[in-house]
Design a protein around this motif. Sequence first.
Motif, PDB file in Angstrom:
ATOM      1  N   VAL A  17       0.828  -1.204   0.000  1.00  0.00           N
ATOM      2  CA  VAL A  17       0.000   0.000   0.000  1.00  0.00           C
ATOM      3  C   VAL A  17       0.867   1.261   0.000  1.00  0.00           C
ATOM      4  N   LEU A  18       2.133   1.109   0.441  1.00  0.00           N
ATOM      5  CA  LEU A  18       3.036   2.264   0.539  1.00  0.00           C
ATOM      6  C   LEU A  18       3.791   2.538  -0.761  1.00  0.00           C
ATOM      7  N   VAL A  19       3.790   1.571  -1.688  1.00  0.00           N
ATOM      8  CA  VAL A  19       4.602   1.717  -2.905  1.00  0.00           C
ATOM      9  C   VAL A  19       3.810   2.533  -3.940  1.00  0.00           C
ATOM     10  N   PRO A  20       4.291   3.723  -4.305  1.00  0.00           N
ATOM     11  CA  PRO A  20       3.494   4.594  -5.176  1.00  0.00           C
ATOM     12  C   PRO A  20       3.417   4.054  -6.606  1.00  0.00           C
ATOM     13  N   ILE A  21       2.228   4.146  -7.204  1.00  0.00           N
ATOM     14  CA  ILE A  21       2.042   3.660  -8.575  1.00  0.00           C
ATOM     15  C   ILE A  21       2.941   4.428  -9.543  1.00  0.00           C
ATOM     16  N   GLY A  22       3.253   5.688  -9.195  1.00  0.00           N
ATOM     17  CA  GLY A  22       4.044   6.509 -10.113  1.00  0.00           C
ATOM     18  C   GLY A  22       5.543   6.336  -9.945  1.00  0.00           C
ATOM     19  N   SER A  23       5.967   5.469  -9.033  1.00  0.00           N
ATOM     20  CA  SER A  23       7.402   5.321  -8.783  1.00  0.00           C
ATOM     21  C   SER A  23       7.911   4.014  -9.377  1.00  0.00           C
ATOM     22  N   PHE A  24       8.627   4.112 -10.488  1.00  0.00           N
ATOM     23  CA  PHE A  24       9.126   2.901 -11.134  1.00  0.00           C
ATOM     24  C   PHE A  24      10.519   3.141 -11.706  1.00  0.00           C
ATOM     25  N   ALA A  25      11.170   2.045 -12.061  1.00  0.00           N
ATOM     26  CA  ALA A  25      12.551   2.115 -12.542  1.00  0.00           C
ATOM     27  C   ALA A  25      12.622   2.790 -13.910  1.00  0.00           C
ATOM     28  N   ASP A  26      13.703   3.512 -14.155  1.00  0.00           N
ATOM     29  CA  ASP A  26      13.965   4.053 -15.481  1.00  0.00           C
ATOM     30  C   ASP A  26      14.093   2.877 -16.456  1.00  0.00           C
ATOM     31  N   VAL A  27      13.612   3.024 -17.646  1.00  0.00           N
ATOM     32  CA  VAL A  27      13.690   2.051 -18.746  1.00  0.00           C
ATOM     33  C   VAL A  27      12.806   0.814 -18.528  1.00  0.00           C
ATOM     34  N   SER A  28      12.993   0.081 -17.421  1.00  0.00           N
ATOM     35  CA  SER A  28      12.255  -1.177 -17.245  1.00  0.00           C
ATOM     36  C   SER A  28      10.856  -0.962 -16.695  1.00  0.00           C
ATOM     37  N   LEU A  29      10.612   0.183 -16.072  1.00  0.00           N
ATOM     38  CA  LEU A  29       9.308   0.538 -15.494  1.00  0.00           C
ATOM     39  C   LEU A  29       8.870  -0.395 -14.368  1.00  0.00           C
ATOM     40  N   THR A  30       9.827  -1.074 -13.742  1.00  0.00           N
ATOM     41  CA  THR A  30       9.529  -1.941 -12.602  1.00  0.00           C
ATOM     42  C   THR A  30       9.230  -1.100 -11.363  1.00  0.00           C
ATOM     43  N   PRO A  31       8.132  -1.393 -10.652  1.00  0.00           N
ATOM     44  CA  PRO A  31       7.839  -0.627  -9.437  1.00  0.00           C
ATOM     45  C   PRO A  31       9.031  -0.668  -8.463  1.00  0.00           C
ATOM     46  N   THR A  32       9.259   0.458  -7.791  1.00  0.00           N
ATOM     47  CA  THR A  32      10.444   0.579  -6.928  1.00  0.00           C
ATOM     48  C   THR A  32      10.147   0.030  -5.530  1.00  0.00           C
ATOM     49  N   SER A  33       9.867  -1.263  -5.468  1.00  0.00           N
ATOM     50  CA  SER A  33       9.468  -1.889  -4.197  1.00  0.00           C
ATOM     51  C   SER A  33      10.582  -1.934  -3.157  1.00  0.00           C
ATOM     52  N   LYS A  34      11.824  -1.686  -3.573  1.00  0.00           N
ATOM     53  CA  LYS A  34      12.925  -1.710  -2.607  1.00  0.00           C
ATOM     54  C   LYS A  34      13.430  -0.307  -2.300  1.00  0.00           C
ATOM     55  N   SER A  35      12.808   0.735  -2.852  1.00  0.00           N
ATOM     56  CA  SER A  35      13.198   2.078  -2.376  1.00  0.00           C
ATOM     57  C   SER A  35      12.004   2.985  -2.231  1.00  0.00           C
ATOM     58  N   VAL A  36      11.361   2.841  -1.087  1.00  0.00           N
ATOM     59  CA  VAL A  36      10.198   3.645  -0.751  1.00  0.00           C
ATOM     60  C   VAL A  36      10.622   4.620   0.357  1.00  0.00           C
ATOM     61  N   LEU A  37      10.436   5.913   0.133  1.00  0.00           N
ATOM     62  CA  LEU A  37      10.801   6.890   1.164  1.00  0.00           C
ATOM     63  C   LEU A  37       9.686   6.976   2.197  1.00  0.00           C
ATOM     64  N   VAL A  38      10.037   6.775   3.460  1.00  0.00           N
ATOM     65  CA  VAL A  38       8.999   6.763   4.504  1.00  0.00           C
ATOM     66  C   VAL A  38       9.403   7.594   5.717  1.00  0.00           C
ATOM     67  N   THR A  39       8.398   8.004   6.474  1.00  0.00           N
ATOM     68  CA  THR A  39       8.612   8.492   7.837  1.00  0.00           C
ATOM     69  C   THR A  39       7.848   7.551   8.764  1.00  0.00           C
ATOM     70  N   ILE A  40       8.388   7.424   9.978  1.00  0.00           N
ATOM     71  CA  ILE A  40       7.805   6.451  10.906  1.00  0.00           C
ATOM     72  C   ILE A  40       7.601   7.122  12.257  1.00  0.00           C
ATOM     73  N   GLN A  41       6.413   6.985  12.825  1.00  0.00           N
ATOM     74  CA  GLN A  41       6.230   7.492  14.187  1.00  0.00           C
ATOM     75  C   GLN A  41       5.477   6.482  15.039  1.00  0.00           C
ATOM     76  N   PRO A  42       5.669   6.562  16.364  1.00  0.00           N
ATOM     77  CA  PRO A  42       4.947   5.643  17.236  1.00  0.00           C
ATOM     78  C   PRO A  42       3.439   5.810  17.000  1.00  0.00           C
ATOM     79  N   SER A  43       2.716   4.693  17.032  1.00  0.00           N
ATOM     80  CA  SER A  43       1.262   4.776  16.846  1.00  0.00           C
ATOM     81  C   SER A  43       0.653   5.519  18.029  1.00  0.00           C
ATOM     82  N   ALA A  44      -0.418   6.239  17.753  1.00  0.00           N
ATOM     83  CA  ALA A  44      -1.072   7.009  18.831  1.00  0.00           C
ATOM     84  C   ALA A  44      -1.713   6.048  19.829  1.00  0.00           C
TER      85      ALA A  44
END
Length: 759
Positions: free
Chosen positions: A732-759
């Motif tokens: 759910v975190l992997v953006p549809i618009g984020s894919f590899a140059d040329v191959s267009l493979t989704p970038t499932s190994k480089s997702v930029l995230v922030t993390i905080q303790p759950s409320a």
Amino acid sequence: MSASTISAQPPEKLTGIQVGKSKHSAAGVPAVANSLKHVYGSSGLLRGTSAMLKLNQNGGFDCPSCAWPDPEDHRSAFEFCENGAKAIASETTKSRVTPQFFADNSVAELSEWSDYEMDRAGRITQPMVLKEGATHYEEIAWDDAFDLIAKELNALASPDEAVFYTSGRATNEAAFLYQLFVRHFGTNNLPDCSNMCHESSGAALNQSVGVGKGTVTLKDLETAETILIIGQNPGTNHPRMLSSLQRAVENGSTIIAVNPMKEAGLTGFMHPQQVKGVLGMSTPLAKHFLQVNLNGDQALLKGIAKTLVEDDTLDTTFIQEHVVGFDTYRDHLKAQDWSELEKLSGIQRDVMQMVARQCASGQRKLITCWAMGLTQHKNAVATIQEITNIHLMLGAIGRESAGLCPVRGHSNVQGDRTMGIFEKMPEWFMDNLEREFQFKVPRHHGWDTVAAIRAMHEGRGKVFYALGGNFLQATPDTEYTGEALRRCNLTVHICTKLNRSHVVTGRIGLILPCLGRSEWEQRGDLTQFCTVENSMSVVHASHGHLEPASPHLLSEPMIVARTAEATLGARSKVDWAALVENYDSIRDLIERVVPGFEDFNGRVREPGGFYLPNTARQRIWKTSTGKAEIHTHPLQVLVPGPGQLILQTFRSHDQFNTTIYGLDDRYRGIGNERRIIFMNPQDMKDRNIGPLEPVDITSHFQGETRHAPRFLAVPYDQPPGNCAAYFPEANVLVPIGSFADVSLTPTSKSVLVTIQPSA
Ligand SMILES: Nc1nc2c(c(=O)[nH]1)N[C@H]1C(S)=C(S)[C@@H](COP(=O)(O)OP(=O)(O)OC[C@H]3O[C@@H](n4cnc5c(=O)[nH]c(N)nc54)[C@H](O)[C@@H]3O)O[C@H]1N2
Ligand SMILES: Nc1nc2c(c(=O)[nH]1)N[C@H]1C(S)=C(S)[C@@H](COP(=O)(O)OP(=O)(O)OC[C@H]3O[C@@H](n4cnc5c(=O)[nH]c(N)nc54)[C@H](O)[C@@H]3O)O[C@H]1N2
Ligand SMILES: [Mo]
């Protein structure tokens, strides 16, 4: 209940985590004990034993798990691994998903089940339909199902409004018929799981060496001097590769592993079928372990290449004779700044130099293996070409014990491509099809996976048909993809087991259950067999040996042929019914269309099968320049913004892609939980997150955010700034618009995230 309340994501509930120590070596007695537990636990002693005895044997069936090849000369009675056993157990289970099951459970209720619970429900026994507005699936006759598909397909304004997906378990025969039907219908919309997998490898290698596949054999691997294993976790995902690596080490190879996570299968291996394995002694596998930053491999590989230039340890004869592009690359490498390479890779200069010197030592018998740790990044194609550049500078390709080894995933994903499952097959293939079948083959390129999702989301794609797989859970951006599928008129799944793609459907949903690899298919006196191609281009037969899970099941080729017959009718001169009477007829057609399959029916009956020709292995370069090409790419490594981490989404030990066999990840020390995020301990402290505390994850892409609440944080040895969570929960975190140059493979190994303790 309305469709909008049906969840596209796995439920958020936690299952009760147990944390142990992560392991330093893989396999051994627990692995064998575990595999037997998995087989006998769910399939019963007899069905399980006979299945295991036929696994990967000559005359037996091909393991439906990974694509690692079988040894030619030292095949043991049990040529399987723990995870192959889990795959068999999952397929040969005694549990059944019957029409009564669907009457008892509404689609909305099923959407609350976890993927683990869905797999455990068992094998689907009959074709089922979810009619427009209905809450429950109901039984449908096969004929009616094919008529329904034909009606929807033929009602489209253009064949290009249909999407035909393939998962890499489909056999050569099924895949060939399928692409023939789809192109005959009039489209190249043939996205496949490869688009999310090794597409980057194919794109990089095709351009550099003129072949989109690996160039080595098992024997090469076992006799290499140096083996680099980059971005791959063989202990879990290709366990039989460990036996080959162990033999390589015994033959004197030096293995160097490059991975942000210290994976057990890379540091050591206890062979389950040998005494010392049983006694628990592990052979150290990787001599050096480089804990690279996520996505930092391009910088590391440039450092290695720069050393080769600085040390002048190049194979100048090979370069002169075979290579273009070297001068530009040499100048580019000279201009690289060591401190920048160190910072981006997280690896010290002297370590990069040590690796380069190891690669250039001896007779430069270097093999590089890689998998999803390299292919699923924005710079994936560039990074893989840094590998080919190193091999080309050393002349380490197209000779014994040296070459390139992308390690494939699904058991026949490579074969499916060879058969034409590709949205942009080359012109020669289309010419051959047209010559053999005398219909106008569409030449415009079709949609790959990301393009297909977008098209369905925007209403341009209206019918979705899948030969295997679990599209909703395998693809990025789960909520977006879910919506794309809901907007279709019809969604069709040829499958063996229940999965989440079956509950998020178009206006009408169809489930078409098929035979599994382990099962026999009888036609009169004839027992059919199918063929597959493994990761090292060996084509061989696979014979099913078990009674089918239900008498109503059809084989994949049969389902495809009957779909084609119903849809194309008099438009097609292909005798579909005759082709599936005897699969030899399909193989005869393959022989006429696909090069390398001469005398297919004869050679595939030889024990072990045959190798497909590989021009790069023969130092023939089918590239645009006729030479092996060195490509120079700017250094582009993902650097997280302030407070951000890079998240990779990967596999646990108890899953096969979206099929969840169990809730443990034994080698990483995790029990009974999947909703976790592995974090660097300091990154946890900085965010006031204690061990096993729940956290919320937000991904960031071009101003958009996506959320995944309540994952448990687990401290794990990895570079600061990196974290990891399991696929498919984190998709759910992997953006549809984020894919590899040329191959267009989704970038499932480089997702930029922030993390905080759950409320
Ligand atoms: N049992 C089992 N076997 C399988 C599968 C399965 O799910 N279960 N799936 C099959 C399929 S389809 C495939 S494609 C293969 C997948 O096989 P793998 O590629 O091994 O699968 P992943 O779990 O995605 O693991 C990726 C590995 O790369 C590392 N990695 C991630 N990012 C980077 C990076 O930037 N650089 C480096 N150097 N390393 C990185 C991770 O830490 C992890 O060890 O396995 C196949 N075999
Ligand atoms: N975030 C993230 N996403 C990823 C990845 C990742 O690393 N991270 N990896 C990607 C990769 S490498 C891949 S290959 C894809 C996998 O994508 P897919 O191939 O689409 O997914 P699978 O989970 O392998 O498919 C499992 C389903 O296949 C069906 N099935 C099993 N056996 C058979 C059979 O014999 N015949 C038929 N017809 N159906 C069968 C069952 O119903 C089962 O539920 O996912 C990709 N998605
Ligand atoms: Mo894959």
